[in-house]
Design an enzyme around this catalytic site. Structure first.
Site, PDB file in Angstrom:
ATOM      1  CD  GLU A   1      -2.051  -6.188   5.028  1.00  0.00           C
ATOM      2  OE1 GLU A   1      -2.193  -4.990   5.344  1.00  0.00           O
ATOM      3  OE2 GLU A   1      -1.504  -6.545   3.957  1.00  0.00           O
TER       4      GLU A   1
ATOM      5  CB  CYS B   1      -0.993  -0.028   1.163  1.00  0.00           C
ATOM      6  SG  CYS B   1      -2.350   1.159   0.957  1.00  0.00           S
TER       7      CYS B   1
ATOM      8  CG  HIS C   1      -3.903  -3.357   2.576  1.00  0.00           C
ATOM      9  ND1 HIS C   1      -2.962  -3.006   3.508  1.00  0.00           N
ATOM     10  CD2 HIS C   1      -4.475  -2.207   2.156  1.00  0.00           C
ATOM     11  CE1 HIS C   1      -2.961  -1.697   3.664  1.00  0.00           C
ATOM     12  NE2 HIS C   1      -3.871  -1.181   2.846  1.00  0.00           N
TER      13      HIS C   1
END
Length: 202
Positions: A186, A79, A184
Site C-alpha cells: 500500500e 509487514c 508494504h
C-alpha cells in the site's frame, strides 16, 4: 470482499484506500462473521511482535484465521502481519507466532556484515527465486517500500521474493494459500497496487 483484520495494529486506512482505488470491495473488521464471508483476508501490522500477537489473540480470531486458511482461503500478511505468520519471533524475547509458514523472525542487525542502518527503511528491488501468481504484474527489479528491523529466516522453501540489504532479506513468502510480504504494497506505488490486484485474483 476482502476482509482487513482490525486488531488495533496497522495502518488500515491506507490499505483500504488502495484496495478501493483498485475497485476492490473491502472491509476493515474484527468480526469472525465478516472473515468467514470474505473471499480473501489481509492481516496488516506495524509495531512489536509480542504486542501484536497478544492483541490478535485478544480478538479471538486466530482459530478463525487458521480454519479459513486451512480451507484454502487466500490470506496476505503485510509487514508485521507477515512476521506473525511464522512459527516464532525473537523480537525482545521469544514469542510464538501463528505457525502458518515455517520459519522464524530474527534481528537484521545480528546478521549484517557491514554497518548499515537498521531499521531497513526505503525502496528496494525485488528478486524472484521462483514464479508465483502474486507477482504476475511485477517485473524482476521492480522496487517496493520496506520499514522493518526484523526479517524471516529458515524459510527458503516458501520464499517467493527477496531483496538485498547486505544480506538477503525475505521479501515475500507463500505456504499454500497463505502469503506474506515484508514490504508494504500500500506504500509501494504502482508496483504495490499491481501486487494487491494480483492478490485479488488468486
Amino acid at each position: 470482499m476482502i476482509a482487513i483484520i482490525d486488531y488495533g495494529v496497522g495502518n488500515l486506512f491506507s490499505l483500504s484506500s488502495s484496495l478501493t482505488y483498485l475497485g476492490l470491495d473491502n472491509k476493515i473488521t474484527s468480526s469472525a462473521e465478516d472473515i468467514l464471508s470474505a473471499d480473501r483476508i489481509i492481516l496488516p501490522g506495524v509495531g512489536a511482535f509480542s504486542d501484536a500477537v497478544q492483541k490478535l489473540r485478544d480478538t479471538g480470531l486466530i482459530d478463525t484465521i487458521r480454519q479459513q486458511t486451512a480451507a484454502g482461503k487466500p490470506l496476505l500478511g503485510i509487514c508485521l502481519g507477515m512476521q506473525l505468520l511464522f512459527d516464532k519471533s525473537y523480537e525482545y524475547g521469544e514469542h510464538d507466532g501463528l505457525g502458518l509458514v515455517p520459519g522464524r523472525v530474527c534481528p537484521i542487525a545480528d546478521d549484517l556484515t557491514r554497518p548499515l542502518k537498521v531499521p531497513h527503511i526505503g525502496w528496494n528491488a525485488l528478486h524472484f527465486p521462483k514464479p508465483d501468481p502474486l507477482f504476475k504484474y511485477v517485473r524482476e527489479g521492480d522496487c517496493v517500500y520496506y520499514v522493518h528491523s526484523f526479517y524471516a529466516k529458515d524459510c527458503t522453501e516458501n520464499t517467493i521474493a527477496t531483496s538485498e540489504y547486505d544480506i538477503t532479506i525475505t521479501g515475500a513468502v507463500r505456504s499454500g494459500s497463505v502469503y506474506g510480504t515484508q514490504f508494504h504494497p500500500e506504500k509501494s506505488g504502482e508496483v504495490g497496487l499491481n501486487i494487491l490486484r494480483a492478490f485479488s485474483e488468486l
